[in-house]
Write an enzyme that holds these catalytic residues in place. Structure first.
Site, PDB file in Angstrom:
ATOM      1  N   ASN A  50       0.855  -1.197   0.000  1.00 12.97           N
ATOM      2  CA  ASN A  50       0.000   0.000   0.000  1.00 12.97           C
ATOM      3  C   ASN A  50       0.889   1.244   0.000  1.00 12.97           C
ATOM      4  OD1 ASN A  50       0.621   0.768   2.851  1.00 12.97           O
ATOM      5  ND2 ASN A  50      -0.282  -1.248   3.195  1.00 12.97           N
ATOM      6  N   ASP A 102      -3.608  -6.509   4.790  1.00 17.04           N
ATOM      7  CA  ASP A 102      -4.584  -7.391   5.450  1.00 17.04           C
ATOM      8  C   ASP A 102      -4.485  -8.833   4.945  1.00 17.04           C
ATOM      9  OD1 ASP A 102      -5.884  -5.629   7.264  1.00 17.04           O
ATOM     10  OD2 ASP A 102      -6.734  -4.587   5.531  1.00 17.04           O
ATOM     11  N   ILE A 154      -2.040  -7.716  14.088  1.00 14.72           N
ATOM     12  CA  ILE A 154      -0.964  -7.579  15.093  1.00 14.72           C
ATOM     13  C   ILE A 154      -1.472  -6.789  16.301  1.00 14.72           C
ATOM     14  CG2 ILE A 154       1.413  -6.806  15.489  1.00 14.72           C
ATOM     15  CD1 ILE A 154       1.801  -6.981  12.407  1.00 14.72           C
ATOM     16  N   LYS A 163       8.847 -17.039 -10.640  1.00 12.83           N
ATOM     17  CA  LYS A 163       7.979 -15.964 -11.132  1.00 12.83           C
ATOM     18  C   LYS A 163       6.708 -16.572 -11.764  1.00 12.83           C
ATOM     19  CE  LYS A 163       8.042 -11.982 -14.133  1.00 12.83           C
ATOM     20  NZ  LYS A 163       8.544 -11.503 -15.397  1.00 12.83           N
ATOM     21  N   ALA A 169       1.616   1.300  11.585  1.00  9.65           N
ATOM     22  CA  ALA A 169       1.925   0.627  10.312  1.00  9.65           C
ATOM     23  C   ALA A 169       0.653   0.337   9.529  1.00  9.65           C
ATOM     24  CB  ALA A 169       2.661  -0.681  10.593  1.00  9.65           C
ATOM     25  N   LYS A 188     -13.241  -0.071  15.522  1.00 10.97           N
ATOM     26  CA  LYS A 188     -11.876  -0.617  15.673  1.00 10.97           C
ATOM     27  C   LYS A 188     -11.396  -0.472  17.117  1.00 10.97           C
ATOM     28  CE  LYS A 188     -10.481  -0.258  10.897  1.00 10.97           C
ATOM     29  NZ  LYS A 188      -9.934   0.525   9.809  1.00 10.97           N
ATOM     30  N   LYS A 193     -10.610  -4.053  18.518  1.00  3.49           N
ATOM     31  CA  LYS A 193      -9.176  -4.333  18.678  1.00  3.49           C
ATOM     32  C   LYS A 193      -8.703  -4.087  20.115  1.00  3.49           C
ATOM     33  CE  LYS A 193      -8.204  -3.368  13.810  1.00  3.49           C
ATOM     34  NZ  LYS A 193      -7.111  -3.965  13.029  1.00  3.49           N
TER      35      LYS A 193
END
Ligand code: PMT
Length: 284
Positions: free
Chosen positions: A96, A164, A191, A174, A160, A223, A227
Site C-alpha cells: 500500500n 490485510d 498484530i 515468477k 503501520a 476498531k 481491537k
C-alpha cells in the site's frame, strides 16, 4: 537531541509581523520548543510582547526538560510503521501507499522525550532515527514476530499499514501471466488485536491508528472496541493533503472512556509531538 529556541528580545510589532509568525511556526514544526517572549518593558522604551525571558526562567525551563527526560527513561515504547510487502513470487508483492513518515516521527518524538524506543518498520525510504532501535521487516508475519520479540513495553503505537492479506502459497518462481487467476489469499494476523488481547504481554497503553475513507468516526469506534485499544487515532486516507505519503496529517483521537479530540491539520512531526505529550501524561 532536544531543540530549544530562546525567543530573542524584539519589538512587539516585529513579533506580530506575519513573516516572523511563519518562521516561528516553522521552528515548531521542526520540533523546536520555544521559550518566551514575554510581555514587559523593552529596550526601545515601549511596553509589550517582545521581552526575552529572564535567565532564571530559561534555566528553570531547561532543568524541567531534563527532569522530564530522566523520568521518561524508565519507559519502553514500541512503534510499528510503514507498509508491509506480501510476496506472491520472488518479484511481485501486495502492498500500500504508506511511506512510514508518521510512525518515524512518533519514534523521533519518543526518543527525544527520553523513551527507550523500538521502531519496527516495513520497507521505506526513510533514514533511521538516531538512538531508536530500528528493526526492519518486510511481511506482516515478520512484523508480528518482531513485535512479540520486543515485548513487554509500556506503550505500543501501531501506525503501520499492515497488508490485510497474504498469498496462501507463495511461489518460488515468477508466476506466469496466465496463472494469476489461481492466486489464493488468506488473512494476516491482526498484530494490534493480537497484542492488545494478550493476557500477559499487553502494554499498559495500546494506541492504534484507523485509516478510513468513509464514516471515519463510526469505523474508528468499531476498531477501538474490536481491537481492544486504549486510543484510536483516526485519519481520512482519501485525502491527498494528509494521511498516506503527505508530510501533514489531521486526526481525531478516540479514547476508551468515550471522549474524543479533533486536532487541526499539522505537520506529522508536530502531530507526533502532540501524541507523545498525551502518552507522557497518561503514563505518569
Ligand atoms: O506512513 P505514512 O505515509 O506516514 O501514512 C501514515 C498512515 C496513513 C499509514 C497512518 O497514519 C495510519 O493510518 N496507519 C494505520 C494504517 C492502517 O492500516 O489502518 P487500518 O485501519 O487498516 O488498521 C487499523 C489498525 O490495525 C492500525 O493500527 C494497524 O496498524 C493495525 N493492524 C491492521 C492490520 C493488521 N494485520 N495488523 C495490524 O496491526
Amino acid at each position: 537531541d532536544k531543540k530549544i529556541f530562546i525567543a530573542p528580545a524584539m519589538n512587539g510589532r516585529m513579533w506580530e509581523n506575519q513573516s516572523n509568525k511563519e518562521n516561528l511556526k516553522k521552528l515548531v514544526d521542526f520540533g523546536y520548543e520555544i521559550i518566551g517572549p514575554e510581555a514587559g518593558d523593552m529596550a526601545c522604551g515601549e511596553f509589550g510582547m517582545g521581552k526575552m525571558s529572564e535567565p532564571a526562567t530559561i534555566i528553570n525551563h531547561i532543568n524541567n526538560y531534563f527532569k522530564k527526560l530522566e523520568n521518561n527513561k524508565k519507559f519502553k515504547a514500541l512503534v510499528t510503521a510503514g507498509p508491509t510487502h506480501e510476496y506472491l513470487d520472488p518479484v511481485r508483492f501486495i502492498t500500500n501507499k504508506s511511506s512510514g513518515k508518521q510512525g518515524y516521527e512518533i519514534a523521533r518524538s519518543l526518543i527525544e522525550n527520553g523513551f527507550d524506543t523500538t521502531l519496527i518498520s516495513g520497507p521505506t525510504n526513510l533514514s533511521p532515527v538516531k538512538g531508536v532501535n530500528l528493526i526492519k521487516i518486510k511481511s506482516a508475519d515478520e512484523m508480528l514476530n518482531a513485535t512479540l520479540s520486543n515485548l513487554p513495553t509500556d506503550v505500543a503505537i501501531f501506525s503501520a499499514a499492515v497488508a490485510d492479506f497474504k498469498v496462501k502459497d507463495k511461489k518460488s518462481e515468477k508466476i506466469k501471466k496466465n496463472k494469476f487467476s489461481e492466486l489464493n489469499l488468506e488473512k494476516n494476523t491482526d498484530i494490534l488485536g493480537h497484542i492488545s488481547n494478550h493476557n500477559s504481554l499487553r502494554p499498559k497503553l495500546v494506541v492504534g491508528f484507523a485509516a478510513e475513507t468513509t464514516s471515519l468516526k463510526n469505523n474508528s469506534l468499531k476498531k477501538l472496541s474490536e481491537k481492544n485499544c486504549d486510543w484510536i487515532i483516526a485519519n481520512d486516507v482519501s485525502r491527498d493533503d494528509i494521511g498516506f505519503e503527505s508530510d501533514f496529517n489531521q486526526v481525531s483521537i478516540f479514547y476508551k472512556n468515550n471522549s474524543e479530540e479533533n486536532l487541526p491539520r499539522m505537520r506529522k512531526s508536530s502531530l507526533a509531538n502532540e501524541i507523545v505529550n498525551r502518552i507522557i501524561s497518561q503514563l505518569n
